[in-house]
Design an enzyme around this catalytic site. Sequence first.
Site, PDB file in Angstrom:
ATOM      1  N   GLY A   1       0.834  -1.206   0.000  1.00  0.00           N
ATOM      2  CA  GLY A   1       0.000   0.000   0.000  1.00  0.00           C
ATOM      3  C   GLY A   1       0.868   1.255   0.000  1.00  0.00           C
TER       4      GLY A   1
ATOM      5  CD  GLN B   1       2.241   6.531   4.420  1.00  0.00           C
ATOM      6  OE1 GLN B   1       3.193   6.157   5.096  1.00  0.00           O
ATOM      7  NE2 GLN B   1       2.280   7.637   3.716  1.00  0.00           N
ATOM      8  CB  SER B   2       3.883  -0.638   2.018  1.00  0.00           C
ATOM      9  OG  SER B   2       4.724  -1.737   2.264  1.00  0.00           O
ATOM     10  CG  ASN B   3       5.033   0.033   8.219  1.00  0.00           C
ATOM     11  OD1 ASN B   3       5.312   1.223   8.328  1.00  0.00           O
ATOM     12  ND2 ASN B   3       3.934  -0.501   8.748  1.00  0.00           N
TER      13      ASN B   3
ATOM     14  CB  CYS C   1       7.126  -0.508   0.096  1.00  0.00           C
ATOM     15  SG  CYS C   1       6.079  -1.641  -0.848  1.00  0.00           S
TER      16      CYS C   1
END
Length: 330
Positions: free
Chosen positions: A72, A74-76, A78
């Site tokens: 997403g 706000q992917s942690n 990524c």
Amino acid sequence: MTKIPERINLANLPTPIDKLARLSAQLGGPTIYVKRDDQTGSELSGNKVRKLEYVIHEALQQGADTLITCGGVQSNHCRATAAAAARLGLKATLVLRGSPAAAVAGNLLLDRLLGADIRWVTEAEYRDHRHDIMDNIKAELSRQGHNAYVIPEGASSGLGAFGYYSALAEIIRQEQEQKVRFDAIVVAVGSGGTYAGLLLARELLQTEHKIIGFNVCNDAAYFRHEVEQILQASSAYLAAPVPFAARNTHIIDGYVGRGYALGRPEERQFIHELAKLEGILLDPVYTGKAFYGLVQEIKKGHCRELNTLLFIHTGGLFGLFPQGHEFELG
Ligand SMILES: *Cc1c(COP(=O)(O)O)cnc(C)c1O
């Protein structure tokens, strides 16, 4: 002793275990401890780096110069991948679900600062085609002379799960050093790899810990299936298959709330209360929901058979900032 796959060193380990004396007293329930996996690093903070240690080891073995992954806005995961890539002199391409108009804040700001190449996809493209999209990017990069390695969502592959195999091994050492025993280990479930890794370790290390998960999206049945798939894939790295015992899976449903990454006032209020009471910041997407769920379960009297439990703080702090305006601070 089973031979575990090799890994590289990225995380600051071991992470501390803190006792939440005031919260435990207030609830009059089990004594609650927190494993600070939000302190596995700064740029790399959270649970994903433990999984990436195994996955990136394999990528480097295969001669990769680029990591491709997805998540997403706000992917942690990524962000941790972008940080790990930059640390190691690799490139990162991130397939993000959302729109290029998204505010450059929180994890997305860090992705950009860390030099990741971002490809935007819609909700539907992500759901139905993310594997193909990543494979196509890999092929595109290959034509340009690069060697890319595709990391699945959340690094929740059979290999990535070993990150939480080693986390449980670490917890067992800390139990001995700190002369405490945890009846249960509690964790948020987002793509299932963390939960699967803990179950894998429970089987391989033959411990009695109850592994409790709170899903923050989908439902419990979905994750029982996911966890089983991940464990099957993990088995391929071991000499013998890991038995998946459904009776040992405790995934508690009912705390997804408004949906993935969407918060509710009661969850935000809980994050605020815990911050004031114990000086610990939870994130709104994973740990805030899971810990809120845990406290509700304790209040309902569902945890009476447990004396001590360890909540794994899986990180996510950067995801708090883009939702800051939603908090009612009074
Ligand atoms: C990804 C994530 C989780 C969930 O872990 P999975 O292995 O994907 O189930 C929990 N907490 C935070 C902060 C995360 O970023």
